[in-house]
Design a protein around this motif. Structure first.
Motif: not given
Length: 378
Positions: A166-174
């Motif tokens: 039910g949750g999420f993974l997020f990627q934000g870079g540098y």
């Protein structure tokens, strides 16, 4: 006159500081090492594949797209975003019939400010990621186009994936100071639970347009451009599971010690490689690697079947029918994205492998999703 859709090819280039960190140290025995040397693995040919199914994505003047497409599936729908436009999301049924364009980018009512990624939700509504400055919004959009905000995230995210829990993974870079960790995990309401891959890059970073997360029956794989490692998320841990030796396409040892513009000019001249995607189901894994030198682009697509590894080599302007892998289905068939015009070319040369049955001519060239099986003797 037949209007062929212009097929676009690009690799989104960003400059990143290659400081590799991981939530847990990777042990050598748990890390897969691969290479893309000329004689590293047995090379596959067309005769090693069987096309089991072809899905035509119905195309009109309202949904013309290039080849850099991000494609995701639910039980009943196919969602497609053109990574060179990112102005809307196109929705098809599983037979390829076009339904509508949703997630329109704009300034008016019912639009979103930006579109960077998308996921299917539990009820097959589409979740879209819309980052602005140091925050990101996740919206819910029904198949009829009704828009509502799911939550606002205090994190500048470039891509995301919905987790089974039910949750999420997020990627934000540098991009410091907005991004102190390159990956975060949240609950279903967007509250940050865990942070991974600490970000030590202090210069201004351009946003990148890349898909970072790839679901599998082992967990969620995560990769980054210019990073020769990729990772597996499972049970709240993000662990390095693969390291690639790109050989002559490795970054030079002084790449991060000199001016970034000078460094990029050097690697573009000498050539560089990066991961484009990784797909895994059962005993089959497909690793999509892009190698670029000047204006030349080629692919090293690795197929790991049980303990054996095979390679499919393809140049951008040749043999492109198996150039864009986009997934693996539950039958362990590899999904490739191509166009009817490309299939037409190969059907003339390899009629025993490629067929145009069920792929009618139209006013526009259109994408075709191939379901392809590796021969059993491999």
């Amino acid at each position: 006159m037949k209007n062929h859709n212009h097929i676009l090819f690009s690799i989104q280039i960003v400059f990143i500081f290659s400081f590799m960190a991981c939530s847990e140290p990777a042990s050598e025995e748990n890390t897969l090492y691969i290479s893309i040397a000329p004689d590293d693995y047995p090379t596959l040919s067309f005769q090693d594949f069987t096309v089991e199914e072809m899905i035509r994505l119905e195309t009109t003047e309202d949904n013309l797209m290039g080849m850099d497409l991000r494609v995701k599936f639910s039980e009943n729908f196919i969602a497609v975003m053109d990574e060179n436009k990112t102005d809307k999301l196109h929705l098809f049924d599983r037979k390829g019939s076009y339904l509508s364009a949703i997630a329109q980018v704009g300034e008016g009512p019912g639009t979103i400010r930006s579109l960077r990624d998308f996921e299917f939700g539990k009820g097959e509504e589409v979740l879209v990621l819309s980052p602005i400055a140091d925050k990101a919004n996740v919206y819910k959009i029904s198949k009829d186009g009704n828009l509502s905000e799911a939550f606002e995230l205090a994190y500048s995210a470039n891509s995301f994936i919905r987790l089974e829990g039910g949750g999420f993974l997020f990627q934000g870079g540098y991009n410091l100071p907005f991004v102190t960790h390159r990956v975060i995990q949240t609950d279903a309401e967007g509250n940050i639970q865990h942070r991974y891959l600490e970000n030590d890059y202090e210069n201004v970073m351009l946003p990148m347009m890349e898909r970072n997360f790839f679901p599998s029956d082992k967990g969620v794989f995560m990769l980054e451009i210019f990073n020769p490692n990729f990772y597996l998320y499972k049970a709240d841990s993000l662990t390095q599971v693969l390291h690639a030796d790109f050989g002559t396409y490795d970054l030079p040892s002084n790449f991060w010690e000199v001016d970034l513009m000078d460094s990029f000019g050097e690697i573009n001249e000498n050539g560089f490689a990066t991961f484009k995607g990784v797909f895994q189901q059962g005993n089959l894994m497909v690793i999509d690697i892009v190698a670029q030198k000047g204006r030349s682009m080629s692919k090293h697509i690795l197929f790991k079947k049980d303990q054996n590894i095979y390679k499919l080599k393809a140049d951008r302007d040749d043999d492109m029918v198996f150039f864009y892998p986009i997934g693996i289905n539950k039958k362990e068939q590899v999904l490739f994205l191509t166009y009817r015009s490309i299939l037409e070319k190969h059907a003339q040369e390899y009629p025993e492998i490629f067929s145009l049955d069920g792929l009618p001519e139209g006013d526009f060239d259109y994408p075709v999703i191939l379901h392809v099986a590796l021969k059993e003797n491999l």
